[in-house]
Structures are given as structure tokens and as C-alpha cells.
Design an enzyme around this catalytic site. Structure first.
Site, PDB file in Angstrom:
ATOM      1  N   GLU A  51      44.593 -38.670  47.292  1.00  0.00           N
ATOM      2  CA  GLU A  51      45.499 -37.656  47.844  1.00  0.00           C
ATOM      3  C   GLU A  51      46.932 -38.021  47.488  1.00  0.00           C
ATOM      4  OE1 GLU A  51      44.980 -37.139  52.064  1.00  0.00           O
ATOM      5  OE2 GLU A  51      46.573 -35.638  52.206  1.00  0.00           O
ATOM      6  N   ASN A 210      40.986 -27.826  53.913  1.00  0.00           N
ATOM      7  CA  ASN A 210      40.706 -29.182  54.397  1.00  0.00           C
ATOM      8  C   ASN A 210      41.038 -29.228  55.883  1.00  0.00           C
ATOM      9  OD1 ASN A 210      40.594 -32.318  54.070  1.00  0.00           O
ATOM     10  ND2 ASN A 210      42.577 -31.930  55.047  1.00  0.00           N
ATOM     11  N   GLU A 211      40.114 -29.784  56.649  1.00  0.00           N
ATOM     12  CA  GLU A 211      40.331 -29.900  58.102  1.00  0.00           C
ATOM     13  C   GLU A 211      40.979 -28.623  58.629  1.00  0.00           C
ATOM     14  OE1 GLU A 211      42.029 -33.742  59.158  1.00  0.00           O
ATOM     15  OE2 GLU A 211      40.220 -34.754  58.453  1.00  0.00           O
ATOM     16  N   TYR A 287      36.301 -41.210  60.396  1.00  0.00           N
ATOM     17  CA  TYR A 287      36.966 -42.508  60.257  1.00  0.00           C
ATOM     18  C   TYR A 287      36.598 -43.357  61.466  1.00  0.00           C
ATOM     19  CZ  TYR A 287      39.962 -40.372  56.698  1.00  0.00           C
ATOM     20  OH  TYR A 287      40.431 -39.745  55.564  1.00  0.00           O
ATOM     21  N   GLU A 340      35.443 -37.429  53.540  1.00  0.00           N
ATOM     22  CA  GLU A 340      36.411 -38.468  53.942  1.00  0.00           C
ATOM     23  C   GLU A 340      35.715 -39.403  54.920  1.00  0.00           C
ATOM     24  OE1 GLU A 340      40.317 -37.252  55.261  1.00  0.00           O
ATOM     25  OE2 GLU A 340      40.343 -35.590  53.823  1.00  0.00           O
ATOM     26  N   GLN A 389      40.669 -44.000  51.217  1.00  0.00           N
ATOM     27  CA  GLN A 389      40.984 -43.413  49.929  1.00  0.00           C
ATOM     28  C   GLN A 389      40.966 -44.496  48.859  1.00  0.00           C
ATOM     29  OE1 GLN A 389      44.292 -40.743  49.789  1.00  0.00           O
ATOM     30  NE2 GLN A 389      43.876 -39.861  51.788  1.00  0.00           N
TER      31      GLN A 389
END
Ligand code: AHR
Length: 537
Positions: A51, A210-211, A287, A340, A389
Site C-alpha cells: 500500500e 476496501n473496508e 489483524y 489483509e 504488508q
């Protein structure tokens, strides 16, 4: 999967034929059911994410053509070499949250004429107070053609995230045109040729926002479903079957996230179920962290176990969302895409401008083993997964700052696990004394995954115990070992890590293994990730 009862019944029978490797009696079991295939482990399950955030693109990937840092057309050579070694299957770009503020047009055409914009991540106070640089004021030097070049050099497929929050479906169509239209046929194909690629990039994977429940537009699932349908309607496809990936649930482990999955599908199907044929995947982000996102290098034994327990939540999340999708998509045409995932800690940062950067340790290596094993065991449900990432950021495989470069222990786990790519995932059963820590918490004692590649069986196992080796009996149901190569990633201290001064402090080691037959013993070192590559008779 742990099946204590199942194993207990076979234990007595097996014990007689074992040739113990160590003097310890076996206190654990690993069993591979060779005749119980789960599904193919798509190489894409071991993918990556990049990103325009902190030091990921500038200077993780892009150093510039005139740089004294070894580069291939401006792209950091050491990174490319390591990605090739990994057989990196796919890379997602340009975000993350950045994607929903990114106008792809800013990153095409002559580099000297590209506009400078304010990077999305300047909303973060840490970045805002850091010194100026391309991390704050995006020069757009690295755009679509540069990203495609990076993928080509690495041998990876591109996965682009389209802007749904602040651009239109027409802009999306145009990005597909720029990437995929035949040579010389459209104005955007000419722009692409000017950027160095006459031939189309043939990008297949397209994320639609995204999200979208958060930084991607703050939508409710019913609102997003309508937007999603609009974005994927009648997109120019140039004879390709484009793989659309919907923005799915987020990291929080609560029912609201399953409500997003249900709400999205309910409204997606409002005009009929045919649309399921055009949806490739539902993305999911997860996460793991310890309370308050603790320090990456300074942690206690309890923090170690707590993070690994959090990493293990991925297993139930995949199952939960898979079941929720199945309520609407009975044939499971739509797969999950975990685009992710990773362990998120606080610094010390590699550079104040490299937002979310930290130095990963052995703890993060074990998170990687646990997570990749989870993906392997759920191979039939997953189409793609992307570590977040790639470089200089959360759960990073590489540290890169100017001329200095270091692969992290996370890289080494990916390197070990690449042997699973393309194999047939097999049922893996394990059992070992669970670990007690903190106030009444427990973590399992051994976990892993297995895959078959012709006559080669690849087994990976994580022993999370910080100090105890785990002597285990390994049993191959439906096969017999002829020989075995073992690779182990472990370190003298759970805080061990690589950095610019000691880039090779943590590295996997090959171990001698004289094993044969359907059952053998192996001692898994404390705080380790182990790979057994077994040639079957
Ligand atoms: O990876 C960092 C950020 O985490 C991504 O931009 C976003 O999608 C997620 O919240």
C-alpha cells in the site's frame, strides 16, 4: 484439528513400532491422513499486500532509476530477488485505505508530469508530525505501470483495489481499459504503451473498494451491496473472466462482522442469485495484537502466548464467515479472500515516516506459521490471502531503508511454506499437552498442516512452547516415509530478530533426519516452526 479421543485409541497400537529419535517419551502426536484430501492449496493463499503507506512503496519497493541502491528500472533489486526466491504468487495494491482515495489516473503518463497529492495516511497524527517526504506528499512516481513491472519482475500476479468511495464505476471501467484493452485499440491503451507496455497487463483480480464499512465509505452492508452491483455491471472484459472481490468483514471478532457478511449477501441477491457467478470472493481482514498493540521487541512470555492465541482466531473466523456465506450461496461459488492479515504492534519505527513499521521477532514468525497452516487446512474455502504488508510496515517480510535491507523471520516462514503451494491439503490431526498461561488461559501444544505433491508430503508444525521441546510421534495414515528432510526455524531467545546490523541473526537450519516407515518420532524444538519434507515409498 485436535482429536485426543481418536489418537488415544491408536496410541497403544502405534507405540510398539516406533523408533524414538530422542530419549524423551512421546508427549504429543501428529497424524497425517493421506487419504483425506481437503482441497488444492492455491499458491495465492501465500500472497502479499503493498500500500502507499509509510515506507512500503517509497523506499521499500521504489528507489528510483538514478538511485545508487541496486535497482531494476527503479525497483529495489534485493526485494525482487527475495520475492522470486519465495515464488510470490500475487501482490495486492494500491491499498488498503489508500485505495479509496486514489485516482489511478494520477499514476499514469510521463512521470515528470504526474501530480503530487496529499497521501491518505496524513490523517494519522504520527505521520503528520513526521518529516515531509513521498510518504506524506504522494509524487505518483510509482503508478500502475510501475506496479505491473514490479509484479512481472517478481513473477507474481497483480491484484488491484478499485476506489469505490471517491471515484465512479466509469473511472473503474477506464482503469480496466488502461490495464487490459488490446494494444493500440483505445486511447488508454496508447497511454499504457507510452508507459512502457504496448501489450495489455491482463489483470484478473479486482477488489471493489476496501473496508467499505470504514475508511472505504462508511457504508452499511445493504448500501455497499448496491454499490458493488453497480461497479461490476457491464465492465469491459476483453474476453477475460474478471475476478471481482467484494469488501467483506473487518478485524473485530464480534457478531457485527458476521452481520456484514450476511447483510451483504442478502442484498447482493436482491435481484437474483445469478450474480453469484460473477463474484469471485469476499474479502476478510484480520489483524492480531496484544492489549494496546504492545511493543514489537519488548514483550513478556504471556504476551507471546496471547498473540499466538489471537493469531489462532483466524481458524474460527474463516469457518464462521464460510458458514454465513453458505446460507446464501449453497454451492459455495464465492470463496473467501483474506486480503489483509498479520500481527500489529507498535514500533520502534524503522523511520518516523514509515508509519506502522516495526521490527518483527520470532513471535511474528510463529504467527505466520500458525496463519499459513490455518489457510492450508481451509484450502477449499479460500481463494487468496495476502500478508499485510510486504515491506517496512505491519507484519513485514522485509526491512529496507536506503541501501540497507534485511529479510525478517516472517520471510523465512514464507520461504519454508512455499513447498505447500499447489499441493493437495490433507487432514492434519495433532495433540499435545496444552499450555497454561496468564489468568487461566490455555493455548494448544502443537498445530500444523500437510500437503501432498505427487510422492512428496510436506508437513509444517508450530511448537509454541517458549522453553519445552515437544517429542511427538508422527504417523502417516495411508503412506510410508522413505526419507525426510527437515528445516527448522528457531532461536535462542523468543525476542530474536533480524535487523540491518544482523540481517542473518535468525535463519532456518536444515536438520538431519533418519526416518522411515509409517510412524516415526520427531522432537519439535521450543518456540519453533518446523517443516518435514517426506518422500513417500
Ligand atoms: O494495513 C493497514 C490498514 O489496515 C489498511 O490500509 C486497511 O485496509 C486496514 O485497516
Amino acid at each position: 484439528m485436535r482429536r485426543r479421543e481418536f489418537l488415544a485409541s491408536t496410541m497403544a497400537m502405534a507405540a510398539a513400532s516406533l523408533a524414538p529419535r530422542s530419549t524423551r517419551a512421546a508427549d504429543g502426536w501428529v497424524e497425517i491422513l493421506i487419504n483425506e484430501p481437503i482441497g488444492e492449496i492455491a499458491p495465492e493463499l501465500h500472497g502479499h499486500f503493498t500500500e502507499h503507506l509509510g515506507g512500503v512503496v517509497y523506499d521499500g519497493i521504489w528507489v528510483g532509476e538514478d538511485s545508487k541502491i541496486p535497482n531494476v528500472g527503479g525497483i529495489r533489486k534485493a526485494l525482487v530477488d527475495h520475492m522470486r526466491q519465495l515464488k510470490a504468487p500475487v501482490v495486492r495494491w494500491a491499498g488498503g485505505c489508500f485505495a479509496d482515495s486514489y485516482n489511478w489516473r494520477d499514476g499514469v503518463g510521463p512521470r515528470s508530469k504526474r501530480p503530487v497529492r496529499t497521501n491518505f495516511w496524513t490523517v494519522d497524527p504520527e505521520l503528520w508530525k513526521a518529516p515531509d517526504g513521498p510518504q506524506k506528499y504522494e509524487p505518483n512516481t510509482f503508478g500502475t505501470a510501475e506496479f505491473m513491472r514490479f509484479c512481472q519482475l517478481c513473477g507474481a500476479k497483480p491484484y488491484l483495489a478499485a476506489n469505490l468511495r471517491s471515484l465512479t464505476p466509469h473511472d473503474f471501467d477506464d482503469w480496466v481499459d488502461y490495464c487490459n484493452s488490446p494494444a493500440g485499440r483505445t486511447t488508454l491503451a496508447e497511454t499504457r504503451a507510452g508507459d512502457g507496455s504496448k501489450d495489455p497487463f491482463n489483470v484478473l483480480y479486482w477488489g471493489i473498494g476496501n473496508e467499505s464499512w470504514g475508511c472505504g465509505g462508511d457504508f452499511r452492508p445493504e448500501e455497499y451491496a448496491i454499490e458493488f452491483r453497480r461497479f461490476i455491471s457491464w465492465v469491459p472484459n476483453y474476453g477475460l473472466k474478471l475476478c471481482y472481490i467484494a469488501s467483506g468483514p473487518g478485524a473485530a471478532v464480534d457478531d457485527a462482522q458476521v452481520a456484514w457478511t450476511r447483510g451483504f449477501f442478502e442484498n447482493l441477491l436482491a435481484k437474483g442469485s445469478q450474480i453469484l457467478n460473477r463474484v469471485y470472493g469476499l474479502s476478510m481482514h484480520y489483524y492480531c495484537w496484544t492489549a494496546g498493540k504492545g511493543d514489537s521487541l519488548d514483550f513478556t512470555v504471556d504476551d507471546w502466548y496471547q498473540l499466538l492465541l489471537q493469531a489462532d482466531v483466524m481458524d474460527s473466523l474463516v469457518t464462521k464467515h464460510w458458514l454465513a456465506i453458505g446460507e446464501f450461496d449453497k454451492d459455495h461459488k464465492v470463496k473467501l479472500v483474506v486480503d489483509e492479515w498479520g500481527a500489529w504492534h507498535r514500533g520502534p519505527a524503522i523511520d518516523p515516516r514509515y508509519l506502522f513499521s516495526y521490527v518483527p521477532t520470532m513471535r511474528d514468525a510463529l504467527v505466520t506459521g500458525i496463519t499459513l497452516d490455518t489457510f492450508n487446512r481451509h484450502a477449499e474455502k479460500l481463494a487468496m490471502c495476502n500478508d499485510a504488508q510486504l515491506v517496512n510496515c505491519i507484519h513485514t517480510l522485509f526491512l529496507a531503508r536506503e541501501e540497507r535491507f534485511a529479510p525478517t523471520p516472517i520471510f523465512h516462514v514464507f520461504d519454508m511454506y512455499k513447498a505447500h503451494q499447489g499441493g493437495r491439503s490433507l487432514r492434519f490431526v495433532s495433540d499435545a499437552p496444552s499450555i497454561s498461561y496468564g489468568a487461566g488461559k490455555t493455548l494448544w501444544g502443537l498445530e500444523g498442516s500437510a500437503s501432498l505433491h505427487d510422492k512428496t508430503l510436506v508437513v509444517t508444525v508450530v511448537n509454541p512452547h517458549v522453553s519445552e521441546p515437544r517429542a511427538a510421534e508422527v504417523s502417516l495414515q495411508g503412506g510410508s516415509a522413505r526419507s525426510c528432510q527437515v528445516t527448522v526455524l528457531s532461536a535462542p531467545d523468543i525476542h530474536s530478530h533480524n535487523d540491518f546490523d544482523r540481517p542473518q541473526a535468525v535463519e532456518p537450519k536444515a536438520e538431519r533426519a533418519e526416518v522411515s516407515g509409517a510412524r516415526f518420532s520427531w522432537t519439535f524444538q521450543p518456540a519453533s516452526v518446523t517443516k518435514l519434507e517426506i518422500e513417500l515409498a
